[in-house]
Design an enzyme around this catalytic site. Structure first.
Site, mmCIF file in Angstrom:
data_model
loop_
_atom_site.group_PDB
_atom_site.id
_atom_site.type_symbol
_atom_site.label_atom_id
_atom_site.label_comp_id
_atom_site.label_asym_id
_atom_site.label_seq_id
_atom_site.Cartn_x
_atom_site.Cartn_y
_atom_site.Cartn_z
ATOM 1 N N ARG A 283 102.858 21.936 65.384
ATOM 2 C CA ARG A 283 103.276 21.720 66.542
ATOM 3 C C ARG A 283 103.093 21.864 67.789
ATOM 4 N NH1 ARG A 283 108.063 18.319 63.030
ATOM 5 N NH2 ARG A 283 107.030 17.343 61.499
ATOM 6 N N GLN B 206 94.856 28.896 55.762
ATOM 7 C CA GLN B 206 94.842 29.217 54.090
ATOM 8 C C GLN B 206 94.027 27.551 54.204
ATOM 9 O OE1 GLN B 206 96.905 29.556 50.371
ATOM 10 N NE2 GLN B 206 95.150 31.586 50.294
ATOM 11 N N SER B 207 92.810 27.432 53.670
ATOM 12 C CA SER B 207 92.967 25.829 53.377
ATOM 13 C C SER B 207 92.439 25.366 52.715
ATOM 14 C CB SER B 207 91.127 25.939 54.099
ATOM 15 O OG SER B 207 90.514 24.140 54.048
ATOM 16 N N GLN B 208 93.683 24.620 51.576
ATOM 17 C CA GLN B 208 93.852 23.322 50.871
ATOM 18 C C GLN B 208 92.353 23.190 49.991
ATOM 19 O OE1 GLN B 208 97.072 21.269 51.013
ATOM 20 N NE2 GLN B 208 98.551 23.233 50.089
ATOM 21 N N ARG C 255 104.491 33.301 77.339
ATOM 22 C CA ARG C 255 105.365 32.884 77.924
ATOM 23 C C ARG C 255 105.560 31.101 76.621
ATOM 24 N NH1 ARG C 255 103.380 28.550 83.186
ATOM 25 N NH2 ARG C 255 105.828 27.318 82.812
ATOM 26 N N ARG D 112 113.182 27.090 68.101
ATOM 27 C CA ARG D 112 113.170 27.166 67.239
ATOM 28 C C ARG D 112 114.281 28.725 66.395
ATOM 29 N NH1 ARG D 112 111.142 23.071 65.031
ATOM 30 N NH2 ARG D 112 108.555 22.912 65.491
#
Length: 229
Positions: free
Chosen positions: A79, A88-90, A160, A169
Site C-alpha cells: 500500500r 514471489q508469484s503464486q 524520504r 509502521r
C-alpha cells in the site's frame, strides 16, 4: 522473518548533502563535492532536516530482501505507493509442496488453537494440491491459499519514503508483523545512514502521539526503545 539490505545508494548521506548544497549555492557540482567533509555533512543534514527540506532525501534509495512474511503483511506493505516491489508469484510458483505459514503468537501460545489452526492449514494445502493435480491452473488454485501463506518480496524505497513508512509502521498500533519488519529495517538503515534516520520511528518520537485518543499510552517507553535502537 529475515530482512536483508541488498543494496543502497553509495554514501547516501553525502549524496543527500550534495543535493541540498546545490539548492543554495552558485558553485559547480564538482566544487561542491570537494567541499564536503564528514563533519560538514552531519551538521548540514541536521540543519536541512530541521527546516523540513526533505525532498533531497529522495536521492538516496535502499533495497531490501524480505523473506518469511505472511501475505497478510505483504498486502499492507504494498500500500506504500512510493516504492518498488517484486514479490514471489503464486501464479508461477506452485505450492504443491506444503506451503510455509506465519502463525501469530496469540495462536501458538494456545496448544488447542494451534492444533486447529494447523489442521486447517493442512486441509487447505491438500485441497490446493488436489486442484492442481486435477488440472486447475496454479493461478486459480491459489484462491484457496490463506493470508498466513509465507511470501518473499524485494522492496526499494527512497529515504524520504522510508522515514514516512517508519512513522506509520513502527507505531504500537501498527499490526504486529509489519511493525516487527519495520523495526528490523530501521535498525539496518540506521547503521548505514545514522544522521538521516537518527530520529526515525513512530510519530510520537518528535511530537505528540498522532493517534490522539487511540494513543497506546506508552509514549515514554516507545521513545526510549527507538532512541536506543
Amino acid at each position: 522473518m529475515k530482512v536483508t539490505l541488498l543494496q543502497h545508494t553509495p554514501e547516501p548521506e553525502q549524496t543527500v548533502a550534495l543535493a541540498a548544497r546545490l539548492c543554495y549555492s552558485p558553485a559547480a557540482i564538482d566544487e561542491l563535492r570537494e567541499r564536503l567533509s564528514g563533519a560538514d555533512i552531519s551538521a548540514f543534514l541536521d540543519k536541512i532536516m530541521s527546516l523540513g527540506h526533505h525532498s533531497v532525501l529522495e536521492h538516496a534509495s535502499f533495497t531490501f530482501g524480505i523473506d518469511g512474511i505472511s501475505r497478510a503483511t505483504s498486502h499492507q506493505l504494498v500500500r506504500h505507493r512510493i516504492a518498488s516491489f517484486s514479490q514471489q508469484s503464486q501464479r508461477y510458483v506452485s505450492h504443491t509442496d506444503r506451503f510455509e505459514a506465519v502463525i501469530p503468537e496469540t495462536i501458538t501460545a494456545r496448544p488447542e488453537l494451534l492444533a486447529r489452526f494447523e489442521e486447517q492449514l493442512l486441509a487447505l494445502h491438500q485441497c490446493y494440491r488436489d486442484l492442481v493435480e486435477a488440472g486447475v491452473p496454479a493461478e486459480d488454485a491459489r484462491y484457496i491459499l490463506p493470508n498466513a501463506t509465507e511470501t518473499k518480496i524485494i522492496v526499494t524505497m527512497n529515504a524520504r519514503e522510508l522515514r514516512h513508512f517508519f512513522e506509520l509502521r513502527c507505531c504500537e498500533r501498527a499490526q504486529w508483523e509489519i511493525r516487527a519488519m519495520a523495526i528490523e529495517m530501521l535498525g539496518i538503515v540506521k547503521a548505514v545512514a545514522p544522521v538521516i534516520f537518527k530520529d526515525s520511528g513512530p510519530g510520537c518520537l518528535t511530537g505528540p502521539c498522532p493517534e490522539g485518543q487511540l494513543c497506546c499510552g506508552k509514549t515514554s517507553e516507545v521513545r526510549d526503545f527507538f532512541r536506543n535502537l
